[in-house]
Write a protein that holds these residues in place. Structure first.
Motif: not given
Length: 267
Positions: A33-34, A83-90, A107-109
């Motif tokens: 985790x970042x 929906x943005x590139x590289x992002x995840x809805x956790x 999270x972004x990457x």
């Protein structure tokens, strides 16, 4: 004695094997985790309670996060980051309390996590107070932290002026703060500095506080961009989505190195 030693060896090997299998099976974003985090406070736009030019009723209901301009609409925080590139809805949780109507984690990457809270539109005073309290809290020594406010600039409204007396004061600690609201440099920067925070992205004119600006700033923060670089990223994103010139985009965020930003006042 030998049997006892054998059991210890077996137990150690079993523990080692279990640990190896368990941590190998976990997704990368769980095991690493970042340590860079952004807290985002979104005051839902509300035609009824905020001093704004009314938007269409469907997206201007401060009690309806799902359709709200700043949350569930196409350029709202929840929808855009999901929906943005590289992002995840956790994951999201509804009805945190009577004021916070929904909380989502993103999270972004593997470089950044974001916690975004959707505040009931009529409670913009509490949203601003919570933002200032977070800004005044020194960052964790082990974590790079930023706090962001998105919404109407409630400090423009006479009804919200008393909340200023409750804004916290703190010695300088340089937690980075962003205010995506109309003319936030004039209305928020002084209070953020008094709270010990560092206002790195603020605005110098009227603007639309939509999530593409947050997304650009968040990526910059994850990559340890400077204040100038963060403002430049915000300007570029704003110009792109608003379809205005790069120069006009820079004037909104004070990123134009050659001309003084336009500062308007309603006072």
């Amino acid at each position: 004695m030998k049997f006892s030693c054998l059991l210890k060896i077996i137990n150690r090997r079993s523990i080692y094997l279990f640990s190896t299998l368990f941590f190998t099976a976990l997704p990368g974003y769980v095991t690493a985790m970042p340590s860079t985090h952004i807290s985002v406070i979104v005051s839902l736009v509300d035609n009824e309670s905020q001093g704004i030019v009314p938007v269409p009723a469907k997206i201007g209901n401060g009690d309806d996060p799902h359709n709200n301009l700043y949350w569930g609409a196409a350029y709202g925080v929840k929808t855009f980051l999901s929906k943005a590139n590289g992002w995840r809805n956790l994951g999201c949780e509804k009805d945190i309390n009577d004021t916070i109507m929904e909380r989502c984690q993103f999270a972004w990457k593997d470089n950044l996590t974001v916690t975004a809270d959707a505040y009931r539109g009529s409670r913009i005073d509490q949203a601003m107070l919570d933002f200032m309290q977070q800004a005044a809290t020194p960052p964790n020594a082990a974590t790079r932290e930023m706090v962001v406010f998105i919404g109407h600039d409630g400090l423009m409204d006479e009804q919200n002026q008393p909340i200023i007396e409750r804004f916290p004061k703190h010695a300088g600690h340089d937690k980075q703060a962003v205010v995506l609201a109309c003319m936030s440099e004039e209305f928020f920067s002084e209070h953020l500095l008094a709270a010990g925070a560092k206002p790195v992205v603020t605005t110098y004119s009227f603007m639309a506080p939509e999530a593409y600006v947050l997304e650009a700033v968040a990526r910059g923060f994850a990559n340890q961009a400077s204040e100038a670089e963060l403002r430049s990223s915000a300007s570029a994103a704003y110009a792109k989505y608003q379809r205005i010139s790069a120069k006009a985009g820079k004037s909104v965020f004070g990123a134009n190195a050659h001309t003084k930003p336009l500062r308007l006042s309603l006072r």
